[in-house]
Enzyme design. Structure first.
Site, PDB file in Angstrom:
ATOM      1  CB  SER A  11       0.609  -0.178   3.466  1.00 32.67           C
ATOM      2  OG  SER A  11      -0.476  -0.509   2.673  1.00 32.67           O
ATOM      3  CG  HIS A  12      -2.583   2.888   3.100  1.00 27.77           C
ATOM      4  ND1 HIS A  12      -2.303   1.725   3.773  1.00 27.77           N
ATOM      5  CD2 HIS A  12      -3.199   3.703   3.969  1.00 27.77           C
ATOM      6  CE1 HIS A  12      -2.760   1.825   5.017  1.00 27.77           C
ATOM      7  NE2 HIS A  12      -3.303   3.014   5.163  1.00 27.77           N
ATOM      8  CG  ASP A  17      -1.383  -0.441  -1.360  1.00 23.23           C
ATOM      9  OD1 ASP A  17      -1.082  -1.321  -2.191  1.00 23.23           O
ATOM     10  OD2 ASP A  17      -1.317  -0.613  -0.138  1.00 23.23           O
ATOM     11  CG  ASP A  52       2.180  -2.705   0.581  1.00 24.75           C
ATOM     12  OD1 ASP A  52       1.201  -1.982   0.323  1.00 24.75           O
ATOM     13  OD2 ASP A  52       2.156  -3.584   1.465  1.00 24.75           O
ATOM     14  CG  ASP A  74      -1.079  -4.732   0.572  1.00 25.54           C
ATOM     15  OD1 ASP A  74      -1.300  -3.551   0.244  1.00 25.54           O
ATOM     16  OD2 ASP A  74      -0.747  -5.065   1.726  1.00 25.54           O
ATOM     17  NE  ARG A  75      -4.526  -0.558   2.145  1.00 23.35           N
ATOM     18  CZ  ARG A  75      -5.138   0.178   3.049  1.00 23.35           C
ATOM     19  NH1 ARG A  75      -5.951   1.144   2.666  1.00 23.35           N
ATOM     20  NH2 ARG A  75      -4.940  -0.021   4.326  1.00 23.35           N
ATOM     21  CB  THR A  80      -9.300  -4.765  10.995  1.00 22.89           C
ATOM     22  OG1 THR A  80     -10.663  -4.400  10.784  1.00 22.89           O
ATOM     23  CG2 THR A  80      -8.401  -3.982  10.054  1.00 22.89           C
ATOM     24  CB  SER A 132      -8.904  -1.492   4.386  1.00 20.77           C
ATOM     25  OG  SER A 132      -8.484  -2.838   4.539  1.00 20.77           O
ATOM     26  CE  LYS A 191      -4.497  -4.871   2.119  1.00 22.08           C
ATOM     27  NZ  LYS A 191      -3.759  -4.896   3.383  1.00 22.08           N
TER      28      LYS A 191
HETATM   29  C1  G16 Z   1      -3.445  -3.069   6.655  1.00 19.23           C
HETATM   30  C2  G16 Z   1      -3.865  -4.466   6.976  1.00 19.23           C
HETATM   31  C3  G16 Z   1      -5.302  -4.668   6.601  1.00 19.23           C
HETATM   32  C4  G16 Z   1      -6.174  -3.612   7.245  1.00 19.23           C
HETATM   33  C5  G16 Z   1      -5.669  -2.235   6.894  1.00 19.23           C
HETATM   34  C6  G16 Z   1      -6.391  -1.150   7.654  1.00 19.23           C
HETATM   35  O1  G16 Z   1      -3.449  -2.891   5.276  1.00 19.23           O
HETATM   36  O2  G16 Z   1      -3.080  -5.423   6.303  1.00 19.23           O
HETATM   37  O3  G16 Z   1      -5.674  -5.948   7.007  1.00 19.23           O
HETATM   38  O4  G16 Z   1      -7.505  -3.747   6.837  1.00 19.23           O
HETATM   39  O5  G16 Z   1      -4.318  -2.137   7.249  1.00 19.23           O
HETATM   40  O6  G16 Z   1      -6.130  -1.296   9.008  1.00 19.23           O
HETATM   41  P1  G16 Z   1      -6.528  -0.193  10.037  1.00 19.23           P
HETATM   42  O7  G16 Z   1      -8.010  -0.002   9.881  1.00 19.23           O
HETATM   43  O8  G16 Z   1      -6.137  -0.761  11.358  1.00 19.23           O
HETATM   44  O9  G16 Z   1      -5.800   1.078   9.681  1.00 19.23           O
HETATM   45  P2  G16 Z   1      -2.207  -2.243   4.539  1.00 19.23           P
HETATM   46  O10 G16 Z   1      -2.609  -2.146   3.102  1.00 19.23           O
HETATM   47  O11 G16 Z   1      -2.002  -0.915   5.214  1.00 19.23           O
HETATM   48  O12 G16 Z   1      -1.073  -3.176   4.809  1.00 19.23           O
END
Ligand code: G16
Length: 542
Positions: free
Chosen positions: A112-113, A276, A278, A280-281, A343, A364, A375
């Site tokens: 992801s990010h 981000d 991938d 999704d953000r 979350t 997030s 997302k």
């Molecule tokens: C992932 C999850 C999200 C979550 C975020 C932050 O996002 O898919 O549901 O809100 O991580 O999680 P944490 O607070 O546990 O770091 P992504 O965009 O990283 O796939």
């Protein structure tokens, strides 16, 4: 044609908030990838002859893992695999492909990010047939399997060409290399009024979309510039790079500061957004105004009926617990259901499948709907554009009017990254221990009304998820929430979420950190962050 390879388990393959995320050198250990993928397959039933989807965000190690996964899928008995060209599929696009082609599930390769590169992060996530992240029941089974695994099976075949669209074969299994953008773009055309957005753009409305050298580059180029007519140059940093150009592909005010500065400048465009690693953000910034993800969820929900895909109205809204309560007020006004989940996007899946929620969002930088089960960054951008195209007002006006109607939820998240894991766990344990004594006490002039350790009771499958974050609620509706991130790859990250509800429109122009100052001090007093970690300020404030 297939071989069985003896292996020994690793003890650290526990999927976190969103799949298994580790540094690349960890994934490069002997059999590490193979063990995890075999553990995934061993935790599933009934996929012989079925379709699997594979795609990732293009980060370092993506291509190698695609080849391993293909050979293992063949040996494990899948009938067909759909792979995004070049191994690329944004997370929402992967979710769409799984749904559209009725695949059994998919492997999404992304951290992801988190940054990418030979010493940075990589990740593998399994998504189920509804297109969404595997629920805890499956991720727990995967982890359990990974601790006892003794062997895996793999096809003895050469690497195949994943860069040319078309059908090929690997040890008797069909592999289809598909255009990663086409199906997704078609879905967006169904949901949104592209004519109205084109008219808006033709009328001189300007925008910028920053892909942060990550996966949304080709999607943004095709949809915003080619199909919607935004001028060339609207999309920036649109070439996906294995190391994201050395940057952190996290669309927040720290890592997308260039975009923020541009949007705050006098000659900036009307609308700015970023996505981000991938895809999704999303980060949404109107001219002169940053829209917090929590506010964006509320504003999108309040206006969604203006887009064709949502003109029938919403069934319900869901948000993660740490996300602000702004959307709750919209749900109340619309007289629709409001759901508060832990979350992790995986918790929205049941609500979406059951038709209880239509739009979901997280603090997030995540918003999405029932169109897929992830997302979706570009979806949020397009819904914003559709709303602006119909209302013909600025994002700033949308926000101001929204706050005037519903009140404003001042909101900020303070992250303490790379903290010693033991210290972070002690902080949370101490907080947990204090919970019964907190209600009725005063901190920084604020009286604590209730305090608890959030537990989620899924209304659909009745499963219970405990220990999902410490909530301290003050009289008057303000709150602070503490939890440990489940997506980091080194040490621990403590997240402190701070929120104040302000109904008075005369107080809707305050600077956010100032508006939250007493709550921020109260959070320190309650949790003793400095005493536990030695940190006197957060590493990232969003
Ligand atoms: C992932 C999850 C999200 C979550 C975020 C932050 O996002 O898919 O549901 O809100 O991580 O999680 P944490 O607070 O546990 O770091 P992504 O965009 O990283 O796939």
């Amino acid at each position: 044609m297939f071989k069985t390879v003896a292996t020994t388990p690793y003890d650290d393959q526990k999927p976190g908030t969103s799949g298994l995320r580790k540094k690349v050198p960890v994934f490069q250990q002997a059999n590490y990838v193979e063990n995890f993928i075999q553990s995934v397959f061993d935790s599933l039933e009934g996929f012989k002859g079925e379709t699997l989807v594979i795609g990732g965000d293009g980060r370092y190690y993506n291509r190698e893992v695609v080849q391993i996964a293909l050979k293992m899928a063949a040996a494990n008995g899948f009938g067909r695999v759909l792979v995004g060209q070049g191994g690329i599929l944004s997370t929402p696009a992967a979710s769409n492909v799984i749904r559209k082609y009725k695949a059994f599930g998919g492997l999404v390769l992304s951290a992801s990010h988190n940054p990418g590169g030979p010493t940075e992060d990589f990740g593998i996530k399994y998504n189920i047939g509804n297109g969404g992240p595997a629920p805890e029941k499956i991720t727990e089974a995967i982890f359990a399997r990974s601790k006892t695994i003794k062997q895996y099976v793999i096809a003895e075949a050469a690497d195949i060409d994943i860069d040319t669209i078309g059908k090929r074969d690997i040890a008797g299994m069909t592999v289809e290399i598909i255009d990663p953008v086409a199906d997704y773009a078609a879905l967006m055309e169904e949901l949104f009024d592209f004519d109205a957005i084109r008219d808006l753009i033709r009328s001189g409305f300007t925008l910028r979309f920053d892909s942060m050298h990550a996966v949304t580059g080709p999607y943004g180029k095709e949809i915003l510039e080619r199909r919607l007519g935004a001028k060339e140059g609207t999309c920036v940093n649109f070439v996906p790079l294995p190391d994201f150009g050395g940057h952190h592909p996290d669309p927040n005010l720290v890592y997308a500061k260039d975009l923020y500065d541009l949007m705050m400048s006098a000659d900036g465009p009307d609308f700015g957004a970023a996505s981000d690693g991938d895809g999704d953000r999303n980060l949404i910034i109107g001219k002169g105004i940053f829209i917090t993800p929590s506010d964006s969820l509320a504003m999108l929900a309040a206006n969604a009926h203006l887009a064709p895909g949502y003109k029938a109205g919403l069934k319900g809204i869901a948000r993660s617990m740490p996300t602000s309560g702004a959307a709750d007020r919209v749900a109340e006004k619309l007289k629709i259901g409001m759901y508060e989940t832990p979350t992790g996007w995986k918790f929205f899946g049941n609500l979406l499948d059951a038709g209880m929620a239509t739009i979901c969002g997280e603090e997030s930088a995540g918003t999405g709907s029932n169109h897929v089960r992830e997302k979706d960054g570009l979806w949020a951008v397009l819904l914003w554009l559709n709303i602006l195209a119909v209302r013909r007002v600025s994002a700033m006006q949308v926000a101001r009017e929204h706050w005037a109607t519903y009140g404003r939820n001042y909101y900020s998240r303070h992250d303490y990254e790379g903290v010693d894991s033991d210290a972070a766990n002690r902080l949370i344990d101490d907080l947990r221990g204090k919970l019964p004594t907190l209600p009725g006490t005063s901190v920084q002039g604020l009286t604590i009304a209730t305090a608890d350790d959030f537990a989620y009771h899924d209304p659909v499958d009745k499963s219970v998820s405990d220990h999902q974050g410490i909530r301290v609620l003050f009289e008057g509706g303000s709150r602070v929430v503490f939890r440990l991130s489940g997506t980091g790859t080194s040490g621990a990250t403590i997240r402190v979420y701070v929120e104040r509800y302000e109904p008075d429109p005369k107080r809707h122009d305050l600077e956010t950190q100032g508006a939250l100052a007493d709550l921020i001090r109260a959070a320190e007093d309650i949790a003793g962050i400095k005493a536990h970690t030695g940190r006197d300020k957060p590493s990232v404030i969003t």
